[in-house]
Write a protein that holds these residues in place. Sequence first.
Motif, short mmCIF file in Angstrom:
data_model
loop_
_atom_site.label_atom_id
_atom_site.label_comp_id
_atom_site.label_asym_id
_atom_site.label_seq_id
_atom_site.Cartn_x
_atom_site.Cartn_y
_atom_site.Cartn_z
N ARG A 1 37.86 36.82 -21.85
CA ARG A 1 38.03 38.05 -21.07
C ARG A 1 39.50 38.37 -20.81
O ARG A 1 39.87 39.54 -20.64
N MET A 2 40.34 37.35 -20.77
CA MET A 2 41.78 37.61 -20.73
C MET A 2 42.20 38.31 -22.02
O MET A 2 43.00 39.25 -22.02
N GLN A 3 41.63 37.86 -23.14
CA GLN A 3 41.96 38.46 -24.44
C GLN A 3 41.44 39.89 -24.51
O GLN A 3 42.09 40.76 -25.11
N ALA B 1 46.65 32.45 -19.38
CA ALA B 1 47.61 33.15 -20.24
C ALA B 1 48.41 32.19 -21.11
O ALA B 1 48.83 32.56 -22.21
N GLY B 2 48.64 30.96 -20.62
CA GLY B 2 49.49 30.03 -21.35
C GLY B 2 48.78 28.97 -22.15
O GLY B 2 49.36 28.38 -23.07
N ILE B 3 47.52 28.69 -21.82
CA ILE B 3 46.73 27.68 -22.55
C ILE B 3 45.62 28.35 -23.36
O ILE B 3 45.56 28.21 -24.58
N CYS B 4 44.76 29.10 -22.68
CA CYS B 4 43.59 29.68 -23.36
C CYS B 4 43.97 30.72 -24.40
O CYS B 4 43.48 30.68 -25.53
N LEU B 5 44.85 31.67 -24.04
CA LEU B 5 45.17 32.74 -24.98
C LEU B 5 45.85 32.23 -26.26
O LEU B 5 45.46 32.63 -27.36
N PRO B 6 46.85 31.36 -26.17
CA PRO B 6 47.43 30.84 -27.42
C PRO B 6 46.41 30.09 -28.28
O PRO B 6 46.44 30.19 -29.52
#
Length: 508
Positions: free
Chosen positions: A184-186, A211-216
């Motif tokens: 959902r951040m994506q 933002a720093g772990i899941c998205l990458p």
Amino acid sequence: MTSLDLLDWQGSLPAGSLVEIFQNGAITHPDRLFITDKQIRLTWGEAEKAVKGFSETYGDRLHGKDVAMFMSNGSNFFITYLGVLFSGARPALLNAAMPRKSGAILMNTLMPEMVFSDHVLEFNEQAIVVDQALIAAWIATDSARESACGQGDEPATYLFSGGTTGVPKRILYTHRKLVEAGARMQWGWPLRPAEVFLPIAPYSHIYGFLAGICLPLQSGGSSIVPERFHPADVLDLIENEKVTVLGGGPPAIYQAMMADPDLDKRDLSSLRVCPGGGAAYPVEVHRRWKALTGLTIFEGYGMTEVAPIAVNTEELGHRAGAAGKPVPDTEVDIVDLETGTRSLPRGEAGEIRVRGPHIMPGYCNNPEETELVLRDGWVHTGDIGVIDEEGFLTITDRKKDVIIHKGFNVFPREVEEAIMSHPSVAGVCVVGAPDERSGEIVVAYVTLRDGFEIDQDGLCEESKQFLVKYKLPGRVEFLDALPLTPAGKVDRMALKARARASQEAVSA
């Protein structure tokens, strides 16, 4: 940019865990940069070797156990986190600058099997300090170890929230909920394959984690980690590493970058996505950033108990000053303050409550606090907001007295207890005052015992043993007596008004 250029935000949802996503990425693009920082530069393939080497070294001991991590952003955090998950253990993500006494209290509550840090811990001499040499040793292990990571609804990661009282509350998220939240951040900040991220918010904070772990991980991207946040250094990295996604965070991040005298000379052409969150953004910040860079800050809203909640997006619309519209499969409701059960019509302010597939299951070993926040499947945020006729959510106030300083929750009670521990202090009341750069600053009103003296610097220095830096008062005012209500309680509202007036006078 068209939708065909973007990754499907639902593409990672079938995965059972972040480790599965990571290993799939290591197979498909092993030579792509995974992370670089002041210590080391690792490809996805090298990162996988390091994770397997970690598990070869500690996996048998850690499987099924709780593990504490006290680390700042960097390769040591990212590799250790994935290594703990790969080993089938449960990492607890804690502030790297945790003061000695608070750290000791949390360790006594969690009772972890092992502790990992990026520096020597005063309260735990047995902690493993992870540095470049240790990561290199894990890579050199050349292990063929298989993942023991849990899947789906099995427990995954502990995150910590202040809840409603200020005492840190532990939340155990499942693998499925972490994947759901990251997806959902994506959705809010649509990504292309192989984005280049520059994380700023701490990985141990919910915003920094997503933002720093899941998205990458979920976009198969690369992380460029600054040693610290300094505007000139960050601008250097954006230019040199061709960063595409800025870590963002509260308004102070963008304000500091806009204050750099050389900003107009910088090449920011690679930068594509500028997220924002953690504190409400003044409309002027949006306007100035757009004027200076041509880029839009896409503001969002969330909390440790459920994140993200709402986001401004190109697809559903962007409104400066608003938190955006709800993320997929997530309901946002405004309810009355008295009962918290009566839904209010559009345009009327009330408490924000949320439910969706990524909300917390509750606070660990704390049914009382869970019952206050989680009711009938809804997380009651404690924030006051309004939803307009177009569906945009705007945060208007705080139901509780929590102070939001640079995107972090500061709970007055915790600060008051730290100050009251000083023998010179007779009474204290802590409130927040609006501040253009940091959202709010912490203001402490203090009365001293007869015959005792101490100044602001001395009081803050003594409080450091209990409080991390962002919780320390930005201003201390000494009073002869604290104002009281007719009921004999400290008149917090009167002190809030005083703090607001004083801050406005300073800013004028």
